[in-house]
Motif scaffolding. Sequence first.
Motif, PDB file in Angstrom:
ATOM      1  N   GLY A  81       0.810  -1.208   0.000  1.00 38.11           N
ATOM      2  CA  GLY A  81       0.000   0.000   0.000  1.00 38.11           C
ATOM      3  C   GLY A  81       0.842   1.255   0.000  1.00 38.11           C
ATOM      4  N   GLU A  82       0.151   2.376  -0.125  1.00 33.08           N
ATOM      5  CA  GLU A  82       0.824   3.671  -0.179  1.00 33.08           C
ATOM      6  C   GLU A  82       0.994   4.264   1.219  1.00 33.08           C
ATOM      7  OE1 GLU A  82      -1.227   6.273  -2.771  1.00 33.08           O
ATOM      8  OE2 GLU A  82      -0.961   5.028  -4.556  1.00 33.08           O
ATOM      9  N   PHE A  83       2.079   5.025   1.382  1.00 36.92           N
ATOM     10  CA  PHE A  83       2.327   5.711   2.635  1.00 36.92           C
ATOM     11  C   PHE A  83       1.677   7.093   2.600  1.00 36.92           C
ATOM     12  CE2 PHE A  83       5.971   2.784   2.381  1.00 36.92           C
ATOM     13  CZ  PHE A  83       5.824   2.134   3.595  1.00 36.92           C
ATOM     14  N   LYS A  84       1.138   7.489   3.736  1.00 38.69           N
ATOM     15  CA  LYS A  84       0.597   8.833   3.894  1.00 38.69           C
ATOM     16  C   LYS A  84       1.381   9.542   4.993  1.00 38.69           C
ATOM     17  CE  LYS A  84      -4.033   7.480   2.412  1.00 38.69           C
ATOM     18  NZ  LYS A  84      -5.476   7.433   2.754  1.00 38.69           N
ATOM     19  N   PRO A  85       1.443  10.880   4.942  1.00 37.96           N
ATOM     20  CA  PRO A  85       2.255  11.605   5.929  1.00 37.96           C
ATOM     21  C   PRO A  85       1.920  11.256   7.378  1.00 37.96           C
ATOM     22  CG  PRO A  85       1.603  13.078   4.154  1.00 37.96           C
ATOM     23  CD  PRO A  85       0.881  11.774   3.911  1.00 37.96           C
ATOM     24  N   TRP A  86       0.642  11.045   7.670  1.00 39.52           N
ATOM     25  CA  TRP A  86       0.278  10.788   9.067  1.00 39.52           C
ATOM     26  C   TRP A  86       0.737   9.415   9.556  1.00 39.52           C
ATOM     27  CZ3 TRP A  86      -2.913   6.658   9.956  1.00 39.52           C
ATOM     28  CH2 TRP A  86      -3.738   6.226   8.899  1.00 39.52           C
ATOM     29  N   HIS A  87       1.130   8.531   8.633  1.00 38.45           N
ATOM     30  CA  HIS A  87       1.663   7.243   9.050  1.00 38.45           C
ATOM     31  C   HIS A  87       2.958   7.393   9.854  1.00 38.45           C
ATOM     32  CE1 HIS A  87      -0.579   5.050   5.566  1.00 38.45           C
ATOM     33  NE2 HIS A  87      -1.262   4.981   6.688  1.00 38.45           N
ATOM     34  N   PHE A  88       3.616   8.529   9.704  1.00 38.04           N
ATOM     35  CA  PHE A  88       4.918   8.739  10.352  1.00 38.04           C
ATOM     36  C   PHE A  88       4.839   9.647  11.582  1.00 38.04           C
ATOM     37  CE2 PHE A  88       5.522   7.875   5.859  1.00 38.04           C
ATOM     38  CZ  PHE A  88       6.430   6.825   5.885  1.00 38.04           C
ATOM     39  N   THR A  89       3.622   9.924  12.047  1.00 31.35           N
ATOM     40  CA  THR A  89       3.461  10.825  13.185  1.00 31.35           C
ATOM     41  C   THR A  89       3.444  10.108  14.531  1.00 31.35           C
ATOM     42  OG1 THR A  89       1.044  10.768  12.967  1.00 31.35           O
ATOM     43  CG2 THR A  89       2.223  12.506  11.778  1.00 31.35           C
ATOM     44  N   GLY A  90       3.457   8.771  14.511  1.00 33.92           N
ATOM     45  CA  GLY A  90       3.458   8.040  15.772  1.00 33.92           C
ATOM     46  C   GLY A  90       4.665   8.374  16.626  1.00 33.92           C
ATOM     47  N   GLY A  91       5.811   8.570  15.986  1.00 30.57           N
ATOM     48  CA  GLY A  91       7.015   8.920  16.727  1.00 30.57           C
ATOM     49  C   GLY A  91       6.905  10.268  17.418  1.00 30.57           C
ATOM     50  N   LEU A  92       6.199  11.207  16.801  1.00 25.13           N
ATOM     51  CA  LEU A  92       6.004  12.523  17.418  1.00 25.13           C
ATOM     52  C   LEU A  92       5.172  12.401  18.694  1.00 25.13           C
ATOM     53  CD1 LEU A  92       5.236  14.660  14.225  1.00 25.13           C
ATOM     54  CD2 LEU A  92       7.432  14.337  15.390  1.00 25.13           C
ATOM     55  N   LEU A  93       4.128  11.572  18.633  1.00 27.38           N
ATOM     56  CA  LEU A  93       3.281  11.375  19.811  1.00 27.38           C
ATOM     57  C   LEU A  93       4.054  10.643  20.904  1.00 27.38           C
ATOM     58  CD1 LEU A  93      -0.054  10.363  18.042  1.00 27.38           C
ATOM     59  CD2 LEU A  93       0.615  12.603  18.916  1.00 27.38           C
ATOM     60  N   GLY A  94       4.867   9.664  20.491  1.00 30.78           N
ATOM     61  CA  GLY A  94       5.692   8.971  21.474  1.00 30.78           C
ATOM     62  C   GLY A  94       6.698   9.896  22.131  1.00 30.78           C
ATOM     63  N   ALA A  95       7.264  10.804  21.346  1.00 31.75           N
ATOM     64  CA  ALA A  95       8.210  11.781  21.893  1.00 31.75           C
ATOM     65  C   ALA A  95       7.531  12.671  22.916  1.00 31.75           C
ATOM     66  CB  ALA A  95       8.793  12.625  20.760  1.00 31.75           C
ATOM     67  N   MET A  96       6.292  13.055  22.615  1.00 30.99           N
ATOM     68  CA  MET A  96       5.533  13.868  23.560  1.00 30.99           C
ATOM     69  C   MET A  96       5.307  13.112  24.869  1.00 30.99           C
ATOM     70  SD  MET A  96       1.593  15.137  23.177  1.00 30.99           S
ATOM     71  CE  MET A  96       0.704  15.764  24.604  1.00 30.99           C
ATOM     72  N   PHE A  97       4.967  11.836  24.772  1.00 27.38           N
ATOM     73  CA  PHE A  97       4.717  11.022  25.955  1.00 27.38           C
ATOM     74  C   PHE A  97       5.961  10.926  26.836  1.00 27.38           C
ATOM     75  CE2 PHE A  97       4.728   6.840  28.032  1.00 27.38           C
ATOM     76  CZ  PHE A  97       3.541   6.908  28.741  1.00 27.38           C
ATOM     77  N   VAL A  98       7.089  10.612  26.226  1.00 23.81           N
ATOM     78  CA  VAL A  98       8.337  10.471  26.983  1.00 23.81           C
ATOM     79  C   VAL A  98       8.757  11.810  27.591  1.00 23.81           C
ATOM     80  CG1 VAL A  98      10.795   9.935  26.788  1.00 23.81           C
ATOM     81  CG2 VAL A  98       9.116   8.494  25.643  1.00 23.81           C
ATOM     82  N   LEU A  99       8.591  12.897  26.826  1.00 23.64           N
ATOM     83  CA  LEU A  99       8.969  14.221  27.317  1.00 23.64           C
ATOM     84  C   LEU A  99       8.145  14.618  28.535  1.00 23.64           C
ATOM     85  CD1 LEU A  99      10.475  16.900  27.037  1.00 23.64           C
ATOM     86  CD2 LEU A  99       8.767  17.608  25.340  1.00 23.64           C
ATOM     87  N   VAL A 100       6.840  14.392  28.468  1.00 22.83           N
ATOM     88  CA  VAL A 100       5.971  14.749  29.595  1.00 22.83           C
ATOM     89  C   VAL A 100       6.310  13.926  30.828  1.00 22.83           C
ATOM     90  CG1 VAL A 100       3.596  14.643  30.442  1.00 22.83           C
ATOM     91  CG2 VAL A 100       4.068  15.604  28.190  1.00 22.83           C
ATOM     92  N   ASN A 101       6.542  12.626  30.656  1.00 25.00           N
ATOM     93  CA  ASN A 101       6.873  11.790  31.808  1.00 25.00           C
ATOM     94  C   ASN A 101       8.225  12.160  32.410  1.00 25.00           C
ATOM     95  OD1 ASN A 101       4.586  10.220  32.166  1.00 25.00           O
ATOM     96  ND2 ASN A 101       5.214   8.710  30.668  1.00 25.00           N
ATOM     97  N   ALA A 102       9.171  12.562  31.567  1.00 29.66           N
ATOM     98  CA  ALA A 102      10.464  12.998  32.083  1.00 29.66           C
ATOM     99  C   ALA A 102      10.315  14.264  32.915  1.00 29.66           C
ATOM    100  CB  ALA A 102      11.438  13.245  30.926  1.00 29.66           C
ATOM    101  N   TYR A 103       9.340  15.087  32.557  1.00 29.78           N
ATOM    102  CA  TYR A 103       9.059  16.312  33.316  1.00 29.78           C
ATOM    103  C   TYR A 103       8.271  16.004  34.588  1.00 29.78           C
ATOM    104  CZ  TYR A 103       6.692  20.706  34.504  1.00 29.78           C
ATOM    105  OH  TYR A 103       6.189  21.787  35.172  1.00 29.78           O
ATOM    106  N   ASN A 104       7.307  15.082  34.487  1.00 27.76           N
ATOM    107  CA  ASN A 104       6.381  14.837  35.596  1.00 27.76           C
ATOM    108  C   ASN A 104       6.963  13.997  36.726  1.00 27.76           C
ATOM    109  OD1 ASN A 104       4.326  16.338  34.530  1.00 27.76           O
ATOM    110  ND2 ASN A 104       3.022  14.612  33.966  1.00 27.76           N
ATOM    111  N   ALA A 105       7.796  13.005  36.393  1.00 31.31           N
ATOM    112  CA  ALA A 105       8.262  12.059  37.412  1.00 31.31           C
ATOM    113  C   ALA A 105       8.902  12.739  38.620  1.00 31.31           C
ATOM    114  CB  ALA A 105       9.221  11.044  36.792  1.00 31.31           C
ATOM    115  N   PRO A 106       9.868  13.652  38.431  1.00 32.31           N
ATOM    116  CA  PRO A 106      10.450  14.301  39.613  1.00 32.31           C
ATOM    117  C   PRO A 106       9.517  15.329  40.250  1.00 32.31           C
ATOM    118  CG  PRO A 106      11.417  15.212  37.613  1.00 32.31           C
ATOM    119  CD  PRO A 106      10.566  14.053  37.192  1.00 32.31           C
ATOM    120  N   MET A 107       8.485  15.752  39.517  1.00 35.88           N
ATOM    121  CA  MET A 107       7.567  16.780  40.025  1.00 35.88           C
ATOM    122  C   MET A 107       6.496  16.189  40.936  1.00 35.88           C
ATOM    123  SD  MET A 107       8.211  19.927  38.878  1.00 35.88           S
ATOM    124  CE  MET A 107       6.600  20.704  38.876  1.00 35.88           C
ATOM    125  N   ILE A 108       5.905  15.072  40.516  1.00 33.71           N
ATOM    126  CA  ILE A 108       4.746  14.541  41.239  1.00 33.71           C
ATOM    127  C   ILE A 108       4.938  13.097  41.697  1.00 33.71           C
ATOM    128  CG2 ILE A 108       3.156  16.082  40.045  1.00 33.71           C
ATOM    129  CD1 ILE A 108       2.355  13.813  38.225  1.00 33.71           C
TER     130      ILE A 108
END
Length: 304
Positions: free
Chosen positions: A223-250
């Motif tokens: 099948g063909e690739f669409k741009p949004w097929h490659f956005t999972g890494g961006l969401l994963g980066a957001m998840f890891v970034l937030v947890n790295a910020y939150n863990a020492p805070m809360i």
Amino acid sequence: MLLALVLGLVAGGVIPLQTSINSRLSGRLGAILPASLVSFTVGTLALAAAVLVTGTAVPWAATAASQPWWIWVGGLCGLVFLTLNIVLLPRIGASATVVLPLVGQVFGGLLIDGTGAFGAGVHPLTWVRALGAALVVGGAVLVNLAGRPAGTQPQPGHARSHVVLWVVAVLAGSLGAIQTTVNGRLGQSMGSALAAAMVSFLVGAVGLAVICVVTRQRVRRSGEFKPWHFTGGLLGAMFVLVNAYNAPMIGTSLAVSITLLGQVVTGLLFDHGGWMGVPRRPVTPLRIVGAALVVLGVALVRFG
């Protein structure tokens, strides 16, 4: 505190979307590990770009000289968690693969908080917090299992014959709590949660690349690739970034529980609407009760 809670909810909420996107990418590539490698690589590049744009320092040498060896293993925890899920899914069933790691995440967070492992601040384990963790797990079980078609439930005999694999699934979930704690410590050491998230993704991407080479993973494009097929890494980066910020805070246990809450709520919405091609599962009263138990459990973990 309020900012950390909101960010944690949002970060947890993107997990069902990320999973759906990476699943679509995996289908296009015809293999799971290469799809995960693409996701990790995209996330790494996005975080590296953010580091460059913001002028964030990444003190590799100073961190290596002053911190213990385990400061770098956050990305490996994510990698091992992913690999174990791939191994467990066909052997213990989809439901068990979803629920058992949740148990490991919540109780792993409480154990880390109670012992101060990996440089975490010590948060005593009270009976109220233990009850809260039990409610989080119980609610997550109801949300994930209630209303599932009979064919998706693991067969009892099959489950009993694989008790060891069930234990492995719980241990795999605990890696999520370790990743959150280690990345939080790394962020404190480097003076930036952004730098810690980038390092974590880079370690995971390198690890996945090595595994793909060793196991000789082949890509069979379909099948063909669409741009949004490659956005999972961006969401994963957001998840890891937030947890790295939150863990020492809360604290790790609350950081894990609040992201779980976001995951549960968004998962209910995805199921009810059949978004991103997921099978439709109506939101039943029992599943709403499960979500409410998660909310109550998060509150008890925080204030207990």
